[in-house]
Design a protein around this motif. Sequence first.
Motif, PDB file in Angstrom:
ATOM      1  N   CYS A  28      -9.017   4.165  -2.479  1.00 20.93           N
ATOM      2  CA  CYS A  28      -9.127   4.238  -1.015  1.00 20.93           C
ATOM      3  C   CYS A  28      -9.080   5.684  -0.564  1.00 20.93           C
ATOM      4  O   CYS A  28      -8.183   6.440  -0.947  1.00 20.93           O
ATOM      5  N   ASP A  29     -10.052   6.088   0.239  1.00 24.80           N
ATOM      6  CA  ASP A  29     -10.068   7.400   0.866  1.00 24.80           C
ATOM      7  C   ASP A  29      -9.491   7.261   2.268  1.00 24.80           C
ATOM      8  O   ASP A  29     -10.148   6.720   3.165  1.00 24.80           O
ATOM      9  N   LEU A  30      -8.272   7.725   2.461  1.00 23.55           N
ATOM     10  CA  LEU A  30      -7.621   7.640   3.758  1.00 23.55           C
ATOM     11  C   LEU A  30      -8.181   8.713   4.687  1.00 23.55           C
ATOM     12  O   LEU A  30      -8.370   9.858   4.288  1.00 23.55           O
ATOM     13  N   ARG A  31      -8.438   8.336   5.928  1.00 24.27           N
ATOM     14  CA  ARG A  31      -8.917   9.290   6.930  1.00 24.27           C
ATOM     15  C   ARG A  31      -7.717  10.100   7.431  1.00 24.27           C
ATOM     16  O   ARG A  31      -6.832   9.559   8.090  1.00 24.27           O
ATOM     17  N   LEU A  62      -5.523   6.504  -4.346  1.00 25.39           N
ATOM     18  CA  LEU A  62      -5.481   6.963  -2.963  1.00 25.39           C
ATOM     19  C   LEU A  62      -5.923   8.412  -2.909  1.00 25.39           C
ATOM     20  O   LEU A  62      -5.460   9.240  -3.697  1.00 25.39           O
ATOM     21  N   GLY A  64      -7.862  11.497   0.063  1.00 27.64           N
ATOM     22  CA  GLY A  64      -7.951  11.824   1.469  1.00 27.64           C
ATOM     23  C   GLY A  64      -9.279  12.409   1.881  1.00 27.64           C
ATOM     24  O   GLY A  64      -9.884  13.177   1.127  1.00 27.64           O
ATOM     25  N   GLU A  87      -6.035   7.556   9.939  1.00 26.50           N
ATOM     26  CA  GLU A  87      -5.035   6.743   9.239  1.00 26.50           C
ATOM     27  C   GLU A  87      -3.775   7.529   8.910  1.00 26.50           C
ATOM     28  O   GLU A  87      -2.691   6.950   8.818  1.00 26.50           O
ATOM     29  N   VAL A  88      -3.911   8.832   8.734  1.00 28.53           N
ATOM     30  CA  VAL A  88      -2.771   9.714   8.483  1.00 28.53           C
ATOM     31  C   VAL A  88      -2.994  10.995   9.278  1.00 28.53           C
ATOM     32  O   VAL A  88      -4.036  11.647   9.114  1.00 28.53           O
ATOM     33  N   VAL A 245       1.657   7.853   9.398  1.00 30.00           N
ATOM     34  CA  VAL A 245       0.724   6.864   8.866  1.00 30.00           C
ATOM     35  C   VAL A 245       0.568   5.717   9.852  1.00 30.00           C
ATOM     36  O   VAL A 245       1.560   5.181  10.362  1.00 30.00           O
ATOM     37  N   ALA A 249      -2.770   0.929   8.062  1.00 28.96           N
ATOM     38  CA  ALA A 249      -2.993   1.597   6.778  1.00 28.96           C
ATOM     39  C   ALA A 249      -1.772   1.441   5.881  1.00 28.96           C
ATOM     40  O   ALA A 249      -1.895   1.169   4.680  1.00 28.96           O
ATOM     41  N   TRP A 250      -0.583   1.609   6.449  1.00 25.19           N
ATOM     42  CA  TRP A 250       0.652   1.479   5.670  1.00 25.19           C
ATOM     43  C   TRP A 250       0.800   0.064   5.108  1.00 25.19           C
ATOM     44  O   TRP A 250       1.161  -0.108   3.939  1.00 25.19           O
TER      45      TRP A 250
END
Length: 377
Positions: A28-31, A62, A64, A87-88, A245, A249-250
């Motif tokens: 997952c690529d968190l925004r 994970l 970013g 998301e973060v 976060v 997403a969390w």
Amino acid sequence: MTRRTLLKSLAVAATAGSLVLTVQAQACDLRMAPGVPPAHPAYDPMFTEFAERLAEKTDGDLAGNLLGTEVANIGNMRNAIKSGLVEVGLFLPAYFPADLPEINLVGDLAFLGTNPHAMGAAVTEYIVTCAECQQELKQLGLVYTSSHASDLYRILSTEPVRSLDDLQGLRMRVGGPQYSRWAESVGVSPASIPVGETYESLSQGVIEGTIASVADIISFRLDDVLNYVTDVELGTFHSTISHAVGQQAWDSLSADQREALVHASVEASAAITQRWGYEMADEAREVAGENGIEILEPEPELVEAVEAFLEEDLIYAAEQAESRHGVEDAAAKIERFQSLVEKWTGIIEEVGADPEAVAEAMNREIWNGVDFSTYGT
């Protein structure tokens, strides 16, 4: 091909396809949004290092994707995270006093700050162990990870400031309620201007100075609009959530992924505190000297005014938190925070200003007892 062979081949293909889908679902690529320009330490190292360490700790599950200020800045970060666009993100509680009075009770106590690493750690332990703080964040759909702190703020100005008389009538940008109260107590007119607008405000003469980190000379290119830095210590800016976060997403993360994310955040927070609170402050002084910005020593009366203000303001801050925001037992909470500041000042004196050692101490003292299957849910 026999029917049995065909069925066996299809079963193998289906299993392989399922494994591929599982791996893809886990990755997952968190925004992520630093909310500040790349020159600011909140971008690099705080978010660049966070993304790298998160990928390392989760074996690439994970990662970013860093977003620029055209997508989200610190002023609109709450809405950006709430909408799911981010998301973060870097979240500054000081921007939202009505929503986060419990956190801002201690976040606003800037003048208690004498050691950046100790302040970042003390704020982190306070919020993690503060039930009221956690409830505030839950109502905003945010999960807390860690905090960082700046170097000790100074007076950056276009006019020379050495004494209390020099401050009279000057208009200066301030970064929080306690700075506003201090400014008013010494005859300065405080201006609540976003930090990103400091350069323009100084260049246009809207303000004569800013109470801020010396590192802002680099972060916001202030070297050609400032003339003086007054070396009076005005505490740290620590009203920060380094990597807030979003709840959705969390909730999508496993307990192990949450723990990895928090540890990556703690390490990145220690890195930015080292960069912002120590290294960049020294570099900014060099830049100031190269550009003719004079470093001024404050007169004793100015230093004494800061010390006198802190003693009186701790009482005022507790009274205001209770009367205006309904914070219960504010004085006791301030005392607890002061004890944490003392605790972490002692720890930092032992481990030194090494970000890896600071992060290790924070994880040991704060996070080791946390159940990540339930934290933040």
